[in-house]
Design a protein around this motif. Structure first.
Motif, PDB file in Angstrom:
ATOM      1  N   GLY A 118       0.821  -1.213   0.000  1.00  0.00           N
ATOM      2  CA  GLY A 118       0.000   0.000   0.000  1.00  0.00           C
ATOM      3  C   GLY A 118       0.849   1.253   0.000  1.00  0.00           C
ATOM      4  O   GLY A 118       0.537   2.234  -0.700  1.00  0.00           O
ATOM      5  N   SER A 119       1.937   1.247   0.783  1.00  0.00           N
ATOM      6  CA  SER A 119       2.832   2.404   0.806  1.00  0.00           C
ATOM      7  C   SER A 119       3.523   2.599  -0.542  1.00  0.00           C
ATOM      8  O   SER A 119       3.709   3.734  -0.998  1.00  0.00           O
ATOM      9  N   ILE A 120       3.898   1.500  -1.165  1.00  0.00           N
ATOM     10  CA  ILE A 120       4.539   1.599  -2.486  1.00  0.00           C
ATOM     11  C   ILE A 120       3.561   2.178  -3.500  1.00  0.00           C
ATOM     12  O   ILE A 120       3.909   3.085  -4.281  1.00  0.00           O
ATOM     13  N   LEU A 121       2.318   1.689  -3.495  1.00  0.00           N
ATOM     14  CA  LEU A 121       1.319   2.206  -4.429  1.00  0.00           C
ATOM     15  C   LEU A 121       0.987   3.665  -4.127  1.00  0.00           C
ATOM     16  O   LEU A 121       0.772   4.475  -5.040  1.00  0.00           O
ATOM     17  N   ALA A 122       0.924   4.003  -2.814  1.00  0.00           N
ATOM     18  CA  ALA A 122       0.608   5.382  -2.430  1.00  0.00           C
ATOM     19  C   ALA A 122       1.704   6.347  -2.854  1.00  0.00           C
ATOM     20  O   ALA A 122       1.441   7.524  -3.108  1.00  0.00           O
ATOM     21  N   SER A 123       2.936   5.843  -2.942  1.00  0.00           N
ATOM     22  CA  SER A 123       4.058   6.713  -3.317  1.00  0.00           C
ATOM     23  C   SER A 123       4.419   6.607  -4.792  1.00  0.00           C
ATOM     24  O   SER A 123       5.320   7.304  -5.258  1.00  0.00           O
ATOM     25  N   ALA A 124       3.713   5.715  -5.540  1.00  0.00           N
ATOM     26  CA  ALA A 124       4.114   5.425  -6.927  1.00  0.00           C
ATOM     27  C   ALA A 124       4.105   6.675  -7.803  1.00  0.00           C
ATOM     28  O   ALA A 124       5.042   6.930  -8.559  1.00  0.00           O
ATOM     29  N   TYR A 125       3.043   7.472  -7.702  1.00  0.00           N
ATOM     30  CA  TYR A 125       2.929   8.647  -8.562  1.00  0.00           C
ATOM     31  C   TYR A 125       4.044   9.645  -8.273  1.00  0.00           C
ATOM     32  O   TYR A 125       4.688  10.172  -9.194  1.00  0.00           O
ATOM     33  N   ASN A 126       4.298   9.898  -6.990  1.00  0.00           N
ATOM     34  CA  ASN A 126       5.361  10.841  -6.640  1.00  0.00           C
ATOM     35  C   ASN A 126       6.747  10.263  -6.886  1.00  0.00           C
ATOM     36  O   ASN A 126       7.680  11.006  -7.187  1.00  0.00           O
ATOM     37  N   SER A 127       6.886   8.933  -6.766  1.00  0.00           N
ATOM     38  CA  SER A 127       8.166   8.306  -7.128  1.00  0.00           C
ATOM     39  C   SER A 127       8.449   8.509  -8.613  1.00  0.00           C
ATOM     40  O   SER A 127       9.589   8.781  -9.021  1.00  0.00           O
ATOM     41  N   TYR A 128       7.403   8.387  -9.419  1.00  0.00           N
ATOM     42  CA  TYR A 128       7.556   8.624 -10.857  1.00  0.00           C
ATOM     43  C   TYR A 128       7.947  10.074 -11.129  1.00  0.00           C
ATOM     44  O   TYR A 128       8.772  10.357 -12.020  1.00  0.00           O
ATOM     45  N   LYS A 129       7.379  11.009 -10.359  1.00  0.00           N
ATOM     46  CA  LYS A 129       7.705  12.425 -10.552  1.00  0.00           C
ATOM     47  C   LYS A 129       9.171  12.710 -10.223  1.00  0.00           C
ATOM     48  O   LYS A 129       9.791  13.580 -10.835  1.00  0.00           O
ATOM     49  N   THR A 130       9.737  11.975  -9.245  1.00  0.00           N
ATOM     50  CA  THR A 130      11.164  12.158  -8.939  1.00  0.00           C
ATOM     51  C   THR A 130      12.024  11.716 -10.116  1.00  0.00           C
ATOM     52  O   THR A 130      13.124  12.239 -10.333  1.00  0.00           O
ATOM     53  N   PHE A 131      11.501  10.737 -10.865  1.00  0.00           N
ATOM     54  CA  PHE A 131      12.234  10.251 -12.035  1.00  0.00           C
ATOM     55  C   PHE A 131      12.295  11.317 -13.133  1.00  0.00           C
ATOM     56  O   PHE A 131      13.198  11.304 -13.964  1.00  0.00           O
ATOM     57  N   LYS A 132      11.330  12.249 -13.134  1.00  0.00           N
ATOM     58  CA  LYS A 132      11.246  13.270 -14.176  1.00  0.00           C
ATOM     59  C   LYS A 132      11.913  14.585 -13.789  1.00  0.00           C
ATOM     60  O   LYS A 132      11.932  15.532 -14.578  1.00  0.00           O
ATOM     61  N   ILE A 133      12.482  14.662 -12.561  1.00  0.00           N
ATOM     62  CA  ILE A 133      13.114  15.910 -12.118  1.00  0.00           C
ATOM     63  C   ILE A 133      14.377  16.179 -12.930  1.00  0.00           C
ATOM     64  O   ILE A 133      15.158  15.274 -13.243  1.00  0.00           O
ATOM     65  N   LEU A 134      14.613  17.449 -13.237  1.00  0.00           N
ATOM     66  CA  LEU A 134      15.803  17.886 -13.945  1.00  0.00           C
ATOM     67  C   LEU A 134      16.619  18.808 -13.042  1.00  0.00           C
ATOM     68  O   LEU A 134      16.066  19.470 -12.158  1.00  0.00           O
ATOM     69  N   PRO A 135      17.939  18.896 -13.241  1.00  0.00           N
ATOM     70  CA  PRO A 135      18.757  19.793 -12.405  1.00  0.00           C
ATOM     71  C   PRO A 135      18.296  21.245 -12.459  1.00  0.00           C
ATOM     72  O   PRO A 135      18.491  21.992 -11.512  1.00  0.00           O
ATOM     73  N   ILE A 136      17.645  21.656 -13.548  1.00  0.00           N
ATOM     74  CA  ILE A 136      17.194  23.047 -13.666  1.00  0.00           C
ATOM     75  C   ILE A 136      16.143  23.386 -12.615  1.00  0.00           C
ATOM     76  O   ILE A 136      15.887  24.553 -12.303  1.00  0.00           O
ATOM     77  N   ASP A 137      15.510  22.330 -12.035  1.00  0.00           N
ATOM     78  CA  ASP A 137      14.509  22.572 -11.008  1.00  0.00           C
ATOM     79  C   ASP A 137      15.110  23.210  -9.759  1.00  0.00           C
ATOM     80  O   ASP A 137      14.387  23.713  -8.901  1.00  0.00           O
ATOM     81  N   LEU A 138      16.458  23.206  -9.672  1.00  0.00           N
ATOM     82  CA  LEU A 138      17.121  23.871  -8.555  1.00  0.00           C
ATOM     83  C   LEU A 138      16.892  25.380  -8.578  1.00  0.00           C
ATOM     84  O   LEU A 138      16.755  26.025  -7.543  1.00  0.00           O
ATOM     85  N   ILE A 139      16.838  25.971  -9.772  1.00  0.00           N
ATOM     86  CA  ILE A 139      16.729  27.427  -9.866  1.00  0.00           C
ATOM     87  C   ILE A 139      15.344  27.888 -10.274  1.00  0.00           C
ATOM     88  O   ILE A 139      15.070  29.076 -10.292  1.00  0.00           O
ATOM     89  N   ARG A 140      14.466  26.941 -10.612  1.00  0.00           N
ATOM     90  CA  ARG A 140      13.112  27.318 -11.000  1.00  0.00           C
ATOM     91  C   ARG A 140      12.271  27.519  -9.739  1.00  0.00           C
ATOM     92  O   ARG A 140      12.131  26.635  -8.915  1.00  0.00           O
ATOM     93  N   GLU A 141      11.757  28.720  -9.571  1.00  0.00           N
ATOM     94  CA  GLU A 141      10.974  29.045  -8.375  1.00  0.00           C
ATOM     95  C   GLU A 141       9.635  28.327  -8.369  1.00  0.00           C
ATOM     96  O   GLU A 141       9.156  27.880  -7.360  1.00  0.00           O
ATOM     97  N   ARG A 142       8.995  28.286  -9.527  1.00  0.00           N
ATOM     98  CA  ARG A 142       7.687  27.651  -9.614  1.00  0.00           C
ATOM     99  C   ARG A 142       7.518  27.067 -11.001  1.00  0.00           C
ATOM    100  O   ARG A 142       7.947  27.667 -11.984  1.00  0.00           O
ATOM    101  N   GLU A 143       6.927  25.893 -11.051  1.00  0.00           N
ATOM    102  CA  GLU A 143       6.685  25.295 -12.353  1.00  0.00           C
ATOM    103  C   GLU A 143       5.697  26.131 -13.141  1.00  0.00           C
ATOM    104  O   GLU A 143       4.847  26.816 -12.577  1.00  0.00           O
TER     105      GLU A 143
END
Length: 819
Positions: free
Chosen positions: A353-378
């Motif tokens: 259940g915890s894995i499924l509950a975190s699946a969507y946000n785990s996928y979002k971590t896979f899509k993070i780029l280094p530029i997100d360090l300086i981007r204030e807001r998407e």
């Protein structure tokens, strides 16, 4: 690599201990409910099974059962069975009767008393060494513990004989359950049933022996049952109850994982920069994904372990109890073993259940780029859910809801899968609607408030909800689910209560009932038939009616409930009536003929003349006229005598007469109101488990919103610190958090009300109808719903106290310091 895992995961737990504990608590509550309900259901089923096969610990493979369980049958059949039985199978005769034990002044407990040949029953060997003296009795461990807690001399009543139980007269069997074993010949003598036995066990002499050649012998007085048939029958008795408990407990688990998913959304937003830093120093996307997933697994595992331990504690302290009509609560409570599969299943659900509950946000971590360090807001993009446009998502949610209603109301006896599927589809449909409706409603409310000089703090709170619909949609969905669960279960219990009250009014029109309240919990009849026969000739009363219950009335190798009473004149008194739920579940209906094994006339064909609503037994009820019952069965005691007062006597005079009779026979008389109260108390015992689940669901939803607000303060710490720096005081900050929480609570509760209005009919006319065959009088807790506008602001205020504490502790200089 180990250092990165340690600093990222355990370092976060250390720095954010409160938020982590809230998340683990939410998981543990859901798992605790699931584990405790499953343990109690398993113990109830085991008590039924032991009651059926006599608490066997031997290599039991089947048995012959006397068709007349009250009187038994002649043991001469043993000689015939011995001739056709090979040496690998041992025949063990048994006589089982019921004894009663007075442990307190007001209550009498029913105890199964089992007569066996002690010399040949290996299950009674408590030790490998042969005792110097064979004891008179063998007691189960739970029974012995109960006797040791009683300082007075304990007397067991068996077949109207009073037998003192002294400590030096019995040995203790290390077997669960509450029962007593004694020599079969002595029990036959005590009960005046010489050469009578109730069952014959077929027992393998040793493990691993082939028992395909089981002796089969046809007899009018005996029926053979294999071990598999007995197990199936035990499963049928409590199968529907277990399924319903599983559904409710899994919904509670679902609520807790909605909270966990919300927590992981906040976790992702607060640690997004950390993932960008890891990428910039040489990490990769897969590593980020595994880091986030590992954190989810650890939180799920910790929550699962705590939930399992808490669930075991709840089960062993009897906070949540499971009741059945075959064995009493004391029998169920005597079981302490916990099936290992329940523990493993609880831990598996927690981690997965915890894995499924975190699946969507785990996928979002896979899509993070280094530029997100300086981007204030998407960049703000149109909201899409799972790749679908808002219009398609809306259409899909409506399809899910209507499809869930259609499937959930399908009527199939003993099948709750359509109802479960319907509930699931409706919940999914409403969750999708929440994600779509939340940003739209916040934008419309913001547009409306812009026309007035409203407080800026309120507008800031609404803007934050609109900016992150996924995160706050999960929070609102958690509140929706808990609200819907509470209202749906309340609707179910109120529908049962209304139906029960109506049934008592229709079924029993007498003014008073004579009962033995000491044996009420055991279900044993103890109102003398001789008293009934005396009262029928008493002119002080208008009508006198008998009432007898047998909760283990066997027809076609299945247990049903038998009610014996006086039929009205327009019924044939030599035929039967069955409840409509028995017809629905087992297709024993009007016009059918069933064969019933009787005490006086062997097997008798009995025709069913009618069906009627009979709200009593979830397995089905067979009704028989007292005169017909008296022709076929021996009976000494009734469960009650129903009395209608004579119009010539006043109410005071009637009660005075009844009090005299009650005192003479050690009975109690109750009126119609007291009778309804007794039935409702019994119903409340069964449904007490649902009250606990409702409270737990509310606690989980409160934890979910509290966690969401705590993560909001953590994630928006720089924004909040900036607002404090430019002059926003504590009261204004509290109003911002309060209004944000108030909107989410109001939205979630309103959505939960709409959801429960759809789920309640599915549960009552779908799941409950298919499981038990009843058509209840639908009730909805409108009186509770109208109080919610008053309760919502108070609940919201309590929820905001902890997040506001963290906000008060915030240091402006620390939060505005950029790395």
């Amino acid at each position: 690599m180990k250092f990165i895992y340690y600093s990222f995961i355990f370092g976060y737990f250390k720095d954010n201990l409160t938020k982590t504990l809230l998340s683990i608590t939410g998981i543990s509550l859901g798992i605790a409910l699931f584990v405790s309900t499953q343990i109690n259901a398993s113990r109830a089923e085991q008590s039924v099974l032991d009651q059926m096969i006599g608490y066997s610990s031997e290599n039991f493979i089947g048995r012959y059962v006397a068709n007349n369980q009250n009187q038994g049958a002649n043991e001469n059949i043993l000689q015939k069975l011995e001739l056709i039985t090979n040496d690998q199978i041992r025949l063990v005769p048994e006589l089982q009767v019921k004894g009663t034990l007075s442990l307190s002044k007001d209550q009498i407990q029913s105890i199964p008393v089992i007569g066996k040949d002690i010399l040949i029953s290996s299950s009674l060997d408590a030790s490998k060494q042969k005792p110097k003296k064979i004891p008179k009795y063998f007691l189960s461990q739970a029974f012995a513990n109960r006797l040791s807690n009683n300082k007075n001399e304990v007397v067991l009543s068996i077949c109207d004989n009073e037998i003192p139980l002294k400590e030096n007269h019995y040995n203790i069997l290390p077997i669960e359950g509450i029962f007593l074993v004694m020599d079969i010949s002595r029990l036959q003598s005590l009960c005046n049933q010489k050469k009578q036995i109730t069952s014959i066990w077929l027992v393998l002499e040793k493990d691993g022996v082939d028992f395909t050649n089981i002796p089969k012998l046809y007899s009018e007085d005996w029926t053979y049952e294999s071990k598999e048939e007995i197990l199936d029958r035990a499963g049928i008795v409590l199968g529907s109850l277990k399924i319903n408990l599983t559904i409710v407990s899994l919904v509670s688990v679902l609520i807790s994982f909605f909270m966990v998913s919300n927590m992981f959304t906040g976790l992702y937003l607060s640690r997004k920069r950390d993932f960008g830093i890891l990428l910039s120093i040489g990490s990769n996307k897969t590593h980020n994904f595994l880091l986030f997933l590992t954190q989810a697994i650890i939180i799920g595992a910790l929550g699962g372990i705590l939930g399992i331990l808490f669930g075991i504690f709840i089960a062993n302290t009897n906070i949540i109890t499971t009741v059945n009509t075959i064995t009493d609560a004391n029998q169920i409570h005597s079981y302490q073993n916990i099936p290992a599969f329940i523990i493993f299943l609880g831990f598996f659900i927690s981690v997965i259940g915890s894995i499924l509950a975190s699946a969507y946000n785990s996928y979002k971590t896979f899509k993070i780029l280094p530029i997100d360090l300086i981007r204030e807001r998407e960049e703000k993009k149109p909201i899409f859910l799972f790749g679908l446009s808002n219009r398609n998502t809306m259409a899909l949610s409506i399809i899910f809801i209507f499809l869930g209603i259609a499937i959930g109301l399908v009527s199939i006896a003993k099948q709750v899968i359509p109802g479960m599927l319907g509930v699931g589809l409706v919940i999914i449909g409403f969750v999708l609607l929440n994600f779509l409706s939340l940003p739209y409603l916040t934008s419309q409310l913001d547009r409306f408030l812009s026309k007035f000089q409203f407080l800026p703090s309120i507008k800031i709170g609404l803007k934050e909800i609109e900016a992150e619909p996924w995160k706050h949609g999960l929070t609102a969905s958690t509140i929706m689910l808990s609200t819907s669960l509470v209202l749906t279960l309340t609707s179910l219990t109120e529908s049962y209560e209304q139906s029960l009250v109506r049934w008592v009014d229709e079924e029993n029109k007498s003014d008073y009932s004579l009962i033995n309240d000491k044996k009420l919990n055991s279900g044993e009849p103890d109102v003398p038939v001789s008293l009934f026969e005396t009262l029928t000739n008493d002119s002080n009363f208008s009508t006198i009616e008998p009432f007898y219950i047998d909760s283990k009335f066997i027809v076609n190798k299945k247990y049903y409930t038998l009610h014996v009473l006086n039929f009205s004149n327009h019924y044939d008194k030599n035929e039967l009536i069955v409840s409509k739920n028995l017809c629905f579940l087992d297709q024993i209906c009007k016009g059918d003929t069933i064969f019933i094994n009787t005490e006086l006339n062997s097997s008798v064909p009995m025709k069913i003349q009618d069906e009627k609503d009979h709200f009593f037994s979830e397995r089905g009820t067979i009704m028989m006229d007292y005169s017909y019952f008296h022709k076929n069965f021996k009976i000494k005691f009734l469960n009650s005598i129903r009395i209608t007062k004579n119009e010539k006597l006043s109410r005071t005079e009637t009660r005075s007469l009844l009090q005299t009779i009650a005192n003479t026979y050690d009975l109690k008389f109750i009126d119609q109101a007291d009778l309804k109260k007794l039935y409702l108390e019994g119903m409340n015992k069964v449904f007490s488990i649902l009250d606990t689940l409702k409270i737990s669901a509310l606690i989980i939803s409160i934890l979910a919103l509290t966690t969401s607000l705590v993560y909001f303060i953590r994630e928006k710490s720089q924004l909040l610190a900036g607002l404090k720096a430019i002059g926003m005081d504590s009261f204004q900050l509290f109003k911002m958090i309060y209004c944000q929480a108030l909107f989410l609570v109001s939205f979630g509760i309103f959505s939960g009300i709409l959801n429960s209005l759809i789920l309640s009919p599915i549960v009552i006319f779908g799941i409950n109808r298919n499981a038990f065959g009843w058509i209840l009088d639908f009730q909805y807790p409108l009186s509770f719903v109208v109080k919610l506008p008053i309760l919502i602001p108070v609940i919201t205020f309590a929820i905001c106290l902890l997040p506001f504490y963290f906000l008060k502790q915030m240091q402006i200089s620390k939060e505005l310091k950029y790395e």
